[in-house]
Design an enzyme around this catalytic site. Sequence first.
Site, mmCIF file in Angstrom:
data_model
loop_
_atom_site.group_PDB
_atom_site.id
_atom_site.type_symbol
_atom_site.label_atom_id
_atom_site.label_comp_id
_atom_site.label_asym_id
_atom_site.label_seq_id
_atom_site.Cartn_x
_atom_site.Cartn_y
_atom_site.Cartn_z
ATOM 1 N N ARG A 1 38.438 60.897 19.797
ATOM 2 C CA ARG A 1 39.473 59.957 20.228
ATOM 3 C C ARG A 1 39.319 59.572 21.695
ATOM 4 O O ARG A 1 39.947 58.617 22.152
ATOM 5 C CB ARG A 1 40.852 60.592 19.998
ATOM 6 C CG ARG A 1 41.163 60.860 18.532
ATOM 7 C CD ARG A 1 42.229 61.939 18.354
ATOM 8 N NE ARG A 1 43.509 61.572 18.899
ATOM 9 C CZ ARG A 1 44.505 61.013 18.210
ATOM 10 N NH1 ARG A 1 44.329 60.736 16.928
ATOM 11 N NH2 ARG A 1 45.649 60.732 18.772
ATOM 12 N N LYS B 1 61.876 72.515 12.151
ATOM 13 C CA LYS B 1 60.633 72.911 11.519
ATOM 14 C C LYS B 1 60.851 74.214 10.765
ATOM 15 O O LYS B 1 61.439 75.161 11.286
ATOM 16 C CB LYS B 1 59.549 73.077 12.590
ATOM 17 C CG LYS B 1 58.128 73.097 12.064
ATOM 18 C CD LYS B 1 57.136 72.987 13.203
ATOM 19 C CE LYS B 1 55.721 72.881 12.675
ATOM 20 N NZ LYS B 1 54.737 72.694 13.757
ATOM 21 N N GLU C 1 44.194 63.020 24.132
ATOM 22 C CA GLU C 1 42.831 63.424 24.446
ATOM 23 C C GLU C 1 42.191 62.522 25.504
ATOM 24 O O GLU C 1 41.419 62.995 26.343
ATOM 25 C CB GLU C 1 41.977 63.417 23.176
ATOM 26 C CG GLU C 1 42.328 64.510 22.183
ATOM 27 C CD GLU C 1 43.488 64.158 21.268
ATOM 28 O OE1 GLU C 1 43.886 65.006 20.447
ATOM 29 O OE2 GLU C 1 44.009 63.016 21.379
#
Length: 642
Positions: free
Chosen positions: A400, A285, A372
């Site tokens: 979600r 990253k 979630e």
Amino acid sequence: MSERPVTPLLDQVHFPADIRKLQKSELPQLADELRAEMISAVSTSGGHLGSGLGVVELTIAIHYVFDTPNDKLIWDVGHQCYPHKIITGRRDRIRTIRQGGGLSGFTKRAESEYDPFGAAHSSTSISAALGFAISNKLAHKPGRAIAVIGDGAMSAGMAYEAMNNAHEAGNRLIVILNDNDMSIAPPVGSLRNSLARLVSSRKYLAPRRLAQKLARAMPGPLHRAARKMEEYTRGWVTGGTLFEELGFYYVGPVDGHNVEALVEILENVRDAEEGPILVHAVTKKGKGYGPAENAADKYHGVVKFDIVSGKQDKGPGGGPPAYTSVFADALKAEMARDEKVVAITAAMPSGTGLDKVEAAFPDRTFDVGIAEQHAVTFAAGLAAQGHRPFCAIYSTFLQRAYDQVVHDVAIQNLPVRFALDRAGLVGADGCTHAGSFDLAYLCTLPNFVVMAAANEAELVNMVHTMALHDSGPIAVRYPRGNGRGVPLPVTPQALEIGKGRIAREGKTVAILSLGTRLEEAEKAADMLEAKGLSTTVADMRFAKPLDEELIRKLLTTHEVAVTIEEAAIGGFGAHVLTLASDDGLIDAGLKLRTLRLPDSFQDQDSPQRQYDEAGLNAPHIVETVLKALRRNDIDADAGAIA
């Protein structure tokens, strides 16, 4: 503004077909130029940086090898798609990203044929790609589907649900795991690349298929033993056993920054008869930009910054604290007071402020990954055992887990505390991240208490109220951004459930405000007072249960009443209307109006322009009142008050 980099190769690339005209040996230079262009663009516009820098070579290799847009490329969590946008006809608009009228910060179907599927929430790519692959299969079309999923997104169950079903697609489906945190296997340079090239090559696949044919001709037990021996031998070497068990042929790990090796491997994968195939690419990253490599979390999403120093332009400091920070400090105080209080988030520790909470209480803070649904039911289990869980999740992400909120929390009346960050409009992140619907989807549920903080002091009191509330589920919503600058209480106060407060008192107009539109309601009251209309402003605090006594009083003692909330239809205003209807107040000629978010998905823009578009600023409140009273002193052209 940063000086634009010199990019002679990139200047020749307008669409992926132009990349395919280049020699493989030119691709590393193209990657360097693409990375420089992305850094330059984001430095002037702000946006997501680290994720995109990590997939530059991968982006080039995919478009070089596959026939996009006929082959469908689907990015998981589209914030890694900036390089993809630059080389798919949108370079001239890349500096408008996340701005009003500009490019979306995520993939968006309406924006380009190279964005076949929009993605801003995580872990959807494999399911969507499977749909494209099966559609082509049923229609006898040759196109493939390529899903690029980040390793964080692999923590969500949906990814594995899709993989478990993916065998139907055969070799039309290719999944590329962008492992930018070495979460599955560490890279070890050329050996890994050599191995990946080997297991994806015809030299390996041809004898493998021959061995499989021979194995199938063996009696059942021998066949199964031979098959397992091949899979586990390769899995032991490559780390791919998990994916093999899910029906994927595993290739990797491969260096995700060696573009020429990537091209060779993807060409092998493209031409293979095996399928579906998973390519495990290890990336870094922030690759190629020192500050982003050294602080991946701080450079995931950035404001404008200086390229040389990496310093971000965060504007003047010393202002009011962010609501997220206020929540985190308030929760830490509750955890210090009560050892039964625990904190849960779903892969957003810094976004929800729980990174600060975890630093103080590591044993009672849980990051469950992008899951979630699990977070909510995990919290329900803790609550059933007598703990006091705070589940800190963005409003848009809690969507979600709605089934778990209903069945595992509300029906069982378990005291789970929901902290809904980013409630309401969110500016540059647009409609995919706006917390528009939580009032509608929570206020319909029996047993729930739903609060909205008007300012940061109210938020502190509401966190304390939640900590003490053991009789069922309770939620508080609060916005993105900074507070109003009001003093924070030294000792938080527990609020009486279902009771609002009068912020200012008048006689003619009543404004019933829920949440942070209170400041605009007070501005509107000043404007109305200037027109001779005495105005009451109420901070209602609770969307559920309603303060029915206060609402009835306001509706029956004022000529006109207006509700205002930063949420979609079906929330606070709808419940006030229902109360008025049930009480027969509508029949009595009550002038009641509701202000809320429009029945549309609002694109990214500045918060002020979003509020103007939604009609939730002070002039809109005044205009609504004057129309209800049939007053004619409205400037129709300006949408403001004359």
